[in-house]
Enzyme design. Structure first.
Site, PDB file in Angstrom:
ATOM      1  N   GLY A   1      15.745  11.494  12.892  1.00 25.45           N
ATOM      2  CA  GLY A   1      16.894  11.475  11.999  1.00 25.45           C
ATOM      3  C   GLY A   1      17.587  12.795  11.770  1.00 25.45           C
TER       4      GLY A   1
ATOM      5  N   GLY B   1      15.459  10.935   6.128  1.00 31.46           N
ATOM      6  CA  GLY B   1      16.121  11.002   7.421  1.00 31.46           C
ATOM      7  C   GLY B   1      17.527  10.426   7.406  1.00 31.46           C
ATOM      8  N   ASP B   2      17.968   9.962   8.564  1.00 33.60           N
ATOM      9  CA  ASP B   2      19.356   9.508   8.690  1.00 33.60           C
ATOM     10  C   ASP B   2      19.572   8.073   8.229  1.00 33.60           C
ATOM     11  OD1 ASP B   2      17.782   8.719  11.029  1.00 33.60           O
ATOM     12  OD2 ASP B   2      19.650   7.906  11.818  1.00 33.60           O
TER      13      ASP B   2
ATOM     14  N   THR C   1      12.488   2.713  13.323  1.00 29.94           N
ATOM     15  CA  THR C   1      13.424   2.214  12.341  1.00 29.94           C
ATOM     16  C   THR C   1      13.826   0.833  12.810  1.00 29.94           C
ATOM     17  OG1 THR C   1      14.253   4.456  11.946  1.00 29.94           O
ATOM     18  CG2 THR C   1      15.695   2.674  11.293  1.00 29.94           C
TER      19      THR C   1
END
Length: 329
Positions: A251, A227-228, A197
């Site tokens: 995540g 995901g996060d 990321t």
């Protein structure tokens, strides 16, 4: 009685002295942190050429953000433009270098948050927006929503005049070949390939914090997994009263622990320093066997770049001209 009064006077003098002598943290005019993903990043697996390329791109992202902040620009602008540099590079799992899903597509997620008023925006599962972090900012500033996904997010981005590209723009041979390898052998993915990321946190001259995160997700992901990174409080959080945070890696764990918000909450409710809060969160991550890292800045511009993985691409720059770049733990 005289002794009691004397004792009270001495105590008063002591407390005033303590208050006078207590040193307030130095507040920097501005500061900025970036990351480009965490995982099994080991020097023994890195070629000299690739290492040089990554350091160069981190330096470029830091320089762009520094230029914005040095000239009085907002933390939001610095975050967005620094992330553009990383999104446009095939070296990172975001934008141009995004990994492929199980169906052979690129699905991009991003979020951004403004610590001044706690406003936030995010997009998830977009496949034609060149710079998803800009789409996230448009959601924050030009809609009543926080998170838009899929075709709706793309339609909104087009209406906002953002750069729209054919999905083939995101193709890179390295990411495609790795998906084929995973498909054919059903092998276990290495952390360095599975996760990744990019993110940025910044403090501007007006004392405002901002945070942003952008990702291509997880190689071979299925079922529309998110995901996060686009989840405010999990992968991204900013609050002028405490800190700004951007997270990276697995995540699912970051969502379960609401890591970005948790760091800020420990600072706000437990009066912890940024170092104390980030160390506590890493310990929580260890307890559930989660992997990852994050970058953060407190309201004074002090950074904390923590991880429990062998490496994380990361860098820091501030108004004093101090600059740091790291790849390994």
């Amino acid at each position: 009685m005289r002794n009691l009064n004397l004792l009270m006077l001495l105590l008063a003098i002591y407390f005033v002295s303590c208050k006078t002598n207590s040193k307030k943290p130095e507040k920097l005019d501005y500061a900025l942190c970036i990351h480009g993903g965490a995982g099994t990043i080991l020097k023994k697996n890195m070629t000299a050429e690739k290492e040089k390329q990554i350091y160069s791109k981190l330096d470029e992202a830091l320089s762009i953000g520094d230029s914005v902040l040095r000239n009085g620009g907002s933390a939001l602008d610095a975050v967005e433009l620094s992330i553009h540099v990383l999104e446009d590079s095939p070296l990172f799992n975001a934008g141009k270098g995004a990994v492929f899903t199980n169906s052979g597509k690129n699905e991009l997620d991003a979020s951004i948050m403004w610590g001044k008023d706690l406003n936030a925006g995010a997009v998830a599962g977009v496949d034609d927006v060149k710079n998803p972090i800009s789409a996230a900012r448009k959601v924050m500033e030009n809609s009543e929503h926080v998170l838009l996904s899929g075709k709706g997010a793309s339609k909104f981005a087009k209406q906002q005049g953002l750069s729209i590209v054919d999905s083939s723009y995101f193709y890179t041979a390295k990411r495609w070949e790795y998906l084929q390898k995973i498909r054919s052998k059903e092998q276990q993915m290495k952390q360095s390939d599975r996760y990744g990321t990019v993110g940025c946190v910044a403090l501007d001259k007006n004392g405002n914090l901002a945070a942003g995160t952008s990702t291509g997700g997880m190689t071979n992901k299925k079922f529309g997994r998110i995901g996060d990174s686009p989840i405010i409080g999990a992968g991204t959080y900013a609050n002028n009263a405490t800190c700004a945070v951007s997270c990276t890696c697995h995540g699912e764990y970051f969502i379960r622990l609401s890591i970005a918000k948790d760091i800020a909450a420990m600072m706000e409710y437990k009066n912890m320093s940024l170092d104390e809060a980030t160390n506590a969160v890493i310990e929580k991550l260890n307890q559930i066997n989660g992997t990852g890292g994050f970058i953060s800045l407190d309201k004074y511009g002090k950074p904390a770049m923590k991880m429990n993985t062998p490496g994380m691409y990361r860098g820091y720059i501030n108004s004093k001209g101090e600059k740091e770049k790291y790849l390994y733990r």
